[in-house]
Design an enzyme around this catalytic site. Structure first.
Site, mmCIF file in Angstrom:
data_model
loop_
_atom_site.group_PDB
_atom_site.id
_atom_site.type_symbol
_atom_site.label_atom_id
_atom_site.label_comp_id
_atom_site.label_asym_id
_atom_site.label_seq_id
_atom_site.Cartn_x
_atom_site.Cartn_y
_atom_site.Cartn_z
ATOM 1 C CG HIS A 103 -1.742 -0.740 1.765
ATOM 2 N ND1 HIS A 103 -1.934 -2.037 2.176
ATOM 3 C CD2 HIS A 103 -3.327 -0.754 1.394
ATOM 4 C CE1 HIS A 103 -2.432 -2.798 2.484
ATOM 5 N NE2 HIS A 103 -3.736 -2.364 2.139
ATOM 6 C CG ASP A 106 1.476 -1.055 3.456
ATOM 7 O OD1 ASP A 106 0.844 -0.590 4.751
ATOM 8 O OD2 ASP A 106 1.708 -1.983 2.271
ATOM 9 C CG HIS A 273 -10.730 -11.316 2.006
ATOM 10 N ND1 HIS A 273 -10.387 -10.092 1.463
ATOM 11 C CD2 HIS A 273 -10.511 -11.320 3.216
ATOM 12 C CE1 HIS A 273 -9.622 -9.058 2.103
ATOM 13 N NE2 HIS A 273 -9.226 -9.621 2.845
ATOM 14 C CG ASP A 298 -4.270 -10.901 -1.329
ATOM 15 O OD1 ASP A 298 -3.869 -10.780 -2.282
ATOM 16 O OD2 ASP A 298 -4.819 -9.500 -1.056
HETATM 17 C C1 XLS Z 1 -7.872 -6.598 3.957
HETATM 18 C C2 XLS Z 1 -7.257 -7.091 2.485
HETATM 19 C C3 XLS Z 1 -6.332 -6.298 2.218
HETATM 20 C C4 XLS Z 1 -5.819 -6.010 0.276
HETATM 21 C C5 XLS Z 1 -4.943 -5.133 0.131
HETATM 22 O O1 XLS Z 1 -8.562 -7.611 4.591
HETATM 23 O O2 XLS Z 1 -7.068 -7.725 2.772
HETATM 24 O O3 XLS Z 1 -4.761 -6.678 3.121
HETATM 25 O O4 XLS Z 1 -5.438 -7.778 0.102
HETATM 26 O O5 XLS Z 1 -5.745 -3.772 0.657
HETATM 27 NI NI NI Z 2 -6.199 -9.019 1.213
HETATM 28 NI NI NI Z 3 -7.707 -9.642 3.911
#
Ligand code: XLS
Ligand code: NI
Ligand code: NI
Length: 440
Positions: A103, A106, A273, A298
């Site tokens: 980000h 970051d 998620h 992810d």
């Molecule tokens: C948060 C998200 C975040 C995204 C990037 O839960 O996973 O980390 O991957 O903003």
């Molecule tokens: Ni993420």
């Molecule tokens: Ni996440």
């Protein structure tokens, strides 16, 4: 090779095969090993998440930092960012990972005003560019943190306050610029606070229209500056807000279709998620893939007993295998990759735990890749699935799907043909077959 923060590791983590007892070796991830037409590294395109692995300090809702990394010691924010960048590239090189993600906030600190924030970001981007060149490590994706600052407490693109939305737009513009400058292969939008808590103060329709406008502006900007990376949206159902507009893959695809954005975006699917949304990881991957929109992953996992985004490192071979079956089924992720959006536990206070964590995740997916490849070569499930739907390939099934018959014709056909006979779905047999591939 950089050598300051992880002196115990003197060369990149080696592959030593599955019988190795060395905790600092891969047992499955052998980057140059060919699996089908690509090497493991080409299939998996692993990435380190800057926010968790470089900035994580073990804090949670109930307690502050449980560890402070050496690279976070400098008190001046820019010095701290520079030290962190050095630690990051040393870690990437020693781990043997080819990509990272960040980000804006970051990698560089927010300044006293917006112009200063831009300058900070540009300075760090300049340094990162040099380090990418020196090490060969590349940027998988960049993104903007539109959820940490208090100004975004009621949303960013979906804020009821136009000034806030403008601020978010200015921030995303700079994050896209940074990503382009670093030759990022994708740019991610995760709607951290793009949702709502109560309808008593929310116009849900307006907020979605705003979000669409926001994304259209991003698409326009991308075209204007000639950024070639893929735009990705990362669905998540809750946390931080109760209802998020990009709840899951299906909801996000609907949104993109509804607002004429579908051609410009793919999805970045995160395991934890998916489970928060009440789905399995492979379900979300399959929904995105079926729409031709699975762009990146992810890689992490939740905990069955904890109802939040625990962001643990993935270790489950079943889950990795099922995920890799979807990814191989669509011939790979293209510009995407497997980003470890995962953090070590609060009690894992030794920086070398970062190695164990990533080695485990990389080995889990490497193993999943090998198993999934074998399953797909043997066509175990694909043959079964093809056969299961074969009544649609000819006869009445083909006529139905070609639009050649309607309800009246089917009534006549049923009167003549009578009751259908069903074949077994053979779920248990198939589960046993899957197990036999996983366990050998
Ligand atoms: C948060 C998200 C975040 C995204 C990037 O839960 O996973 O980390 O991957 O903003
Ligand atoms: Ni993420
Ligand atoms: Ni996440």
């Amino acid at each position: 090779m950089l050598n300051k923060y992880f002196p115990k590791i003197t060369k990149p983590i080696p592959y030593e095969g599955k019988n190795s007892k060395n905790p600092f070796a891969f047992r499955y991830y052998n980057k140059d090993q060919r699996v089908g037409s690509k090497t493991m590294a080409e299939h998996l395109r692993f990435s380190v998440a800057y926010w968790h692995s470089l900035l994580g300090n073990g804090s949670d809702m109930f307690g502050g930092p449980s560890f402070e990394r050496a690279w976070r010691q400098p008190s001046d924010p820019m010095d701290r960012s520079k030290a962190t960048l050095e630690a990051a590239f040393e870690f990437f090189q020693k781990l043997g990972v080819e990509y990272y993600c960040f980000h804006d906030r970051d990698i560089a600190p927010e300044g006293d005003n917006f112009s200063q924030s831009i300058k900070n970001l540009q300075t760090i981007v300049g340094l990162a560019k040099g380090m990418q060149k020196e090490t060969g490590v590349k940027l998988l994706w960049g993104t903007a943190n539109l959820f940490g600052s208090p100004i975004y407490s009621q949303g960013a693109g979906t804020s009821p306050n136009a000034h806030v939305m403008a601020h978010a737009a200015a921030q995303v513009k700079n994050a896209i610029d940074a990503t382009k400058e670093l030759a990022g292969e994708n740019y991610v939008f995760w709607g951290g606070r793009e949702g709502y808590e109560t309808l008593l103060n929310t116009d849900l329709k307006r907020e979605q229209e705003q979000m669409a406008r926001f994304l259209h502006m991003a698409v326009d900007y991308k075209r204007k500056i000639g950024f070639k990376g893929q735009f990705l949206i990362e669905p998540k159902p809750k946390e931080p807000t109760k209802h998020q507009y990009d709840t899951d893959a299906a909801t996000t695809l609907y949104f993109l279709n509804e607002y004429d954005l579908i051609d410009h975006f793919k999805l970045n699917i995160e395991a934890n998620h998916a489970t928060l949304a009440g789905h399995s990881f492979e379900h979300e991957l399959a929904v995105a893939s079926a729409a031709g929109k699975l762009g990146s992953v992810d890689a992490n996992r939740g905990d069955q007993l904890l109802g939040w985004d625990t962001d643990q490192f993935p270790t489950d071979i079943y889950s990795a295998t099922l995920a890799m079956m979807v990814v191989l089924g669509q011939n790979g992720l293209g510009k995407g990759g497997f980003n470890f959006d995962a953090k070590v536990r609060r009690s894992s206070n030794d920086p070398y735990d970062l190695f164990h964590a990533h080695i485990g995740g990389m080995d889990a997916f490497a193993r999943g890749l090998l198993i999934a490849h074998e399953i797909m070569q043997d066509k175990v499930f694909s043959k079964f699935i093809e056969e299961r739907y074969s009544s649609f390939d000819s006869g009445i099934g083909a006529k139905i799907m070609a639009g050649k018959v309607g309800f009246r014709d089917l009534e006549q056909w049923i009167i003549k043909e009578g009751k259908p006979e069903l074949e077994s779905g053979r779920q248990e047999m198939l589960e046993n077959i899957l197990n036999s591939y996983i366990s050998h």
